[in-house]
Write an enzyme that holds these catalytic residues in place. Structure first.
Site, mmCIF file in Angstrom:
data_model
loop_
_atom_site.group_PDB
_atom_site.id
_atom_site.type_symbol
_atom_site.label_atom_id
_atom_site.label_comp_id
_atom_site.label_asym_id
_atom_site.label_seq_id
_atom_site.Cartn_x
_atom_site.Cartn_y
_atom_site.Cartn_z
ATOM 1 N N HIS A 17 -0.890 3.882 -8.882
ATOM 2 C CA HIS A 17 -1.800 3.140 -9.371
ATOM 3 C C HIS A 17 -3.049 3.930 -9.932
ATOM 4 O O HIS A 17 -3.592 3.941 -10.530
ATOM 5 C CB HIS A 17 -2.235 2.162 -8.126
ATOM 6 C CG HIS A 17 -1.499 1.213 -7.520
ATOM 7 N ND1 HIS A 17 -1.143 0.995 -6.438
ATOM 8 C CD2 HIS A 17 -0.785 0.213 -8.323
ATOM 9 C CE1 HIS A 17 -0.232 -0.156 -6.451
ATOM 10 N NE2 HIS A 17 -0.229 -0.550 -7.603
ATOM 11 N N LYS A 41 0.624 -14.262 -0.652
ATOM 12 C CA LYS A 41 1.394 -13.159 -0.247
ATOM 13 C C LYS A 41 0.701 -12.862 1.193
ATOM 14 O O LYS A 41 -0.748 -13.113 1.392
ATOM 15 C CB LYS A 41 1.051 -11.936 -1.008
ATOM 16 C CG LYS A 41 1.812 -11.827 -2.240
ATOM 17 C CD LYS A 41 1.588 -10.666 -3.281
ATOM 18 C CE LYS A 41 2.339 -10.574 -4.164
ATOM 19 N NZ LYS A 41 2.119 -9.185 -4.950
ATOM 20 N N ARG A 92 6.088 0.157 -15.503
ATOM 21 C CA ARG A 92 6.911 1.263 -15.154
ATOM 22 C C ARG A 92 8.046 0.953 -15.715
ATOM 23 O O ARG A 92 8.342 0.741 -16.857
ATOM 24 C CB ARG A 92 7.160 1.323 -13.464
ATOM 25 C CG ARG A 92 5.955 1.482 -12.809
ATOM 26 C CD ARG A 92 5.998 1.209 -11.472
ATOM 27 N NE ARG A 92 5.778 -0.372 -11.250
ATOM 28 C CZ ARG A 92 5.733 -0.922 -10.082
ATOM 29 N NH1 ARG A 92 5.910 -0.739 -8.874
ATOM 30 N NH2 ARG A 92 5.674 -2.346 -10.162
ATOM 31 N N SER A 130 4.402 -0.045 -4.189
ATOM 32 C CA SER A 130 3.658 -0.093 -2.904
ATOM 33 C C SER A 130 4.784 -0.729 -1.697
ATOM 34 O O SER A 130 4.807 -0.385 -0.723
ATOM 35 C CB SER A 130 2.845 -1.503 -2.814
ATOM 36 O OG SER A 130 1.692 -1.008 -3.742
HETATM 37 P P1 ADP Z 1 0.163 -7.215 -8.726
HETATM 38 O O1 ADP Z 1 0.666 -7.870 -7.353
HETATM 39 O O2 ADP Z 1 -0.968 -7.517 -9.286
HETATM 40 O O3 ADP Z 1 1.301 -6.695 -9.533
HETATM 41 P P2 ADP Z 1 0.305 -4.042 -7.611
HETATM 42 O O4 ADP Z 1 -0.491 -3.585 -6.877
HETATM 43 O O5 ADP Z 1 1.804 -4.461 -7.443
HETATM 44 O O6 ADP Z 1 -0.146 -5.785 -7.894
HETATM 45 O O7 ADP Z 1 0.394 -3.698 -9.122
HETATM 46 C C1 ADP Z 1 -0.903 -3.466 -9.890
HETATM 47 C C2 ADP Z 1 -0.423 -3.286 -11.341
HETATM 48 O O8 ADP Z 1 -0.179 -1.670 -11.170
HETATM 49 C C3 ADP Z 1 0.779 -3.575 -11.885
HETATM 50 O O9 ADP Z 1 0.396 -3.635 -13.453
HETATM 51 C C4 ADP Z 1 1.768 -3.067 -11.387
HETATM 52 O O10 ADP Z 1 2.857 -3.105 -12.443
HETATM 53 C C5 ADP Z 1 1.135 -1.537 -11.658
HETATM 54 N N1 ADP Z 1 1.801 -0.409 -10.963
HETATM 55 C C6 ADP Z 1 2.217 -0.646 -9.748
HETATM 56 N N2 ADP Z 1 2.853 0.613 -9.319
HETATM 57 C C7 ADP Z 1 2.856 1.352 -10.349
HETATM 58 C C8 ADP Z 1 3.310 2.840 -10.449
HETATM 59 N N3 ADP Z 1 3.966 3.495 -9.716
HETATM 60 N N4 ADP Z 1 3.031 3.240 -11.753
HETATM 61 C C9 ADP Z 1 2.456 2.645 -12.669
HETATM 62 N N5 ADP Z 1 2.009 1.075 -12.654
HETATM 63 C C10 ADP Z 1 2.348 0.709 -11.392
#
Ligand code: ADP
Length: 162
Positions: A17, A41, A92, A130
């Site tokens: 992130h 969630k 990703r 996460s």
């Molecule tokens: P959401 O529930 O909105 O998907 P997340 O916290 O899981 O929230 O992810 C937020 C954004 O960050 C999403 O666009 C996700 O694809 C991206 N993301 C999550 N992990 C990574 C990572 N390791 N590298 C790049 N982008 C990521």
């Protein structure tokens, strides 16, 4: 001024992130990093904790053009509130594509003036999520090296007692 919103659950914030956030900071004049409250969630960390970790991590990296907030409604509404004309999302491996593409189409139908921009992380974070961080911390009682910012590592250690 080019303003973007970077929305996410950030439960917890990972180095992936932060990689996307740093890239967004280089691309836009101002970035609103927004912690989403998703009623469907049950997060490990409360929205206040997630926001605190985000704030501390942004300060830790010295990112100057980031504003942090939380939101409960639609991303496009929060984008408009902050005058953001762009939504930043991370992409990703291919598995993200379908989900992210669906979100893009939905957001486009809700407000066609707000454009979604995808940013890919550096290869180190392509498979970091996460949920992997949560599982490692809860089951293995440790943090995968380099997977989270220091503020998040401290919270995980406190929560799982290691
Ligand atoms: P959401 O529930 O909105 O998907 P997340 O916290 O899981 O929230 O992810 C937020 C954004 O960050 C999403 O666009 C996700 O694809 C991206 N993301 C999550 N992990 C990574 C990572 N390791 N590298 C790049 N982008 C990521």
């Amino acid at each position: 001024m080019r303003i973007a919103i970077y929305p996410g659950t950030f439960d917890p914030l990972t180095s992936g992130h932060m990689d996307i956030l740093e890239e967004a900071c280089a691309l836009f004049d101002r970035v609103v990093a927004a912690v989403g409250v998703n009623p469907s969630k049950t997060p490990l960390f409360s929205v206040e904790e997630r926001l605190e970790m985000l704030r501390e991590s942004v300060a830790g990296r010295g990112l100057k053009n980031v504003e942090t907030t939380s939101f409960a409604g639609l991303t496009v509404d929060t984008a408009r509130e902050h005058q953001a004309a762009f939504i930043v999302r991370g992409l990703r491996a291919v598995t993200d594509f379908e989900h992210e593409f669906g979100l893009l189409l939905a957001n486009e139908q809700l407000d066609a003036s707000i454009k979604t921009v995808f940013v890919m992380p550096t290869h180190k974070y392509l498979y970091l999520s996460s949920s992997v961080v949560r599982q490692a911390a809860s089951l293995g009682r440790r943090v995968i090296a380099g997977s989270v910012p220091p503020a998040v590592e401290a919270r995980l250690r406190a929560k799982f007692n290691f």
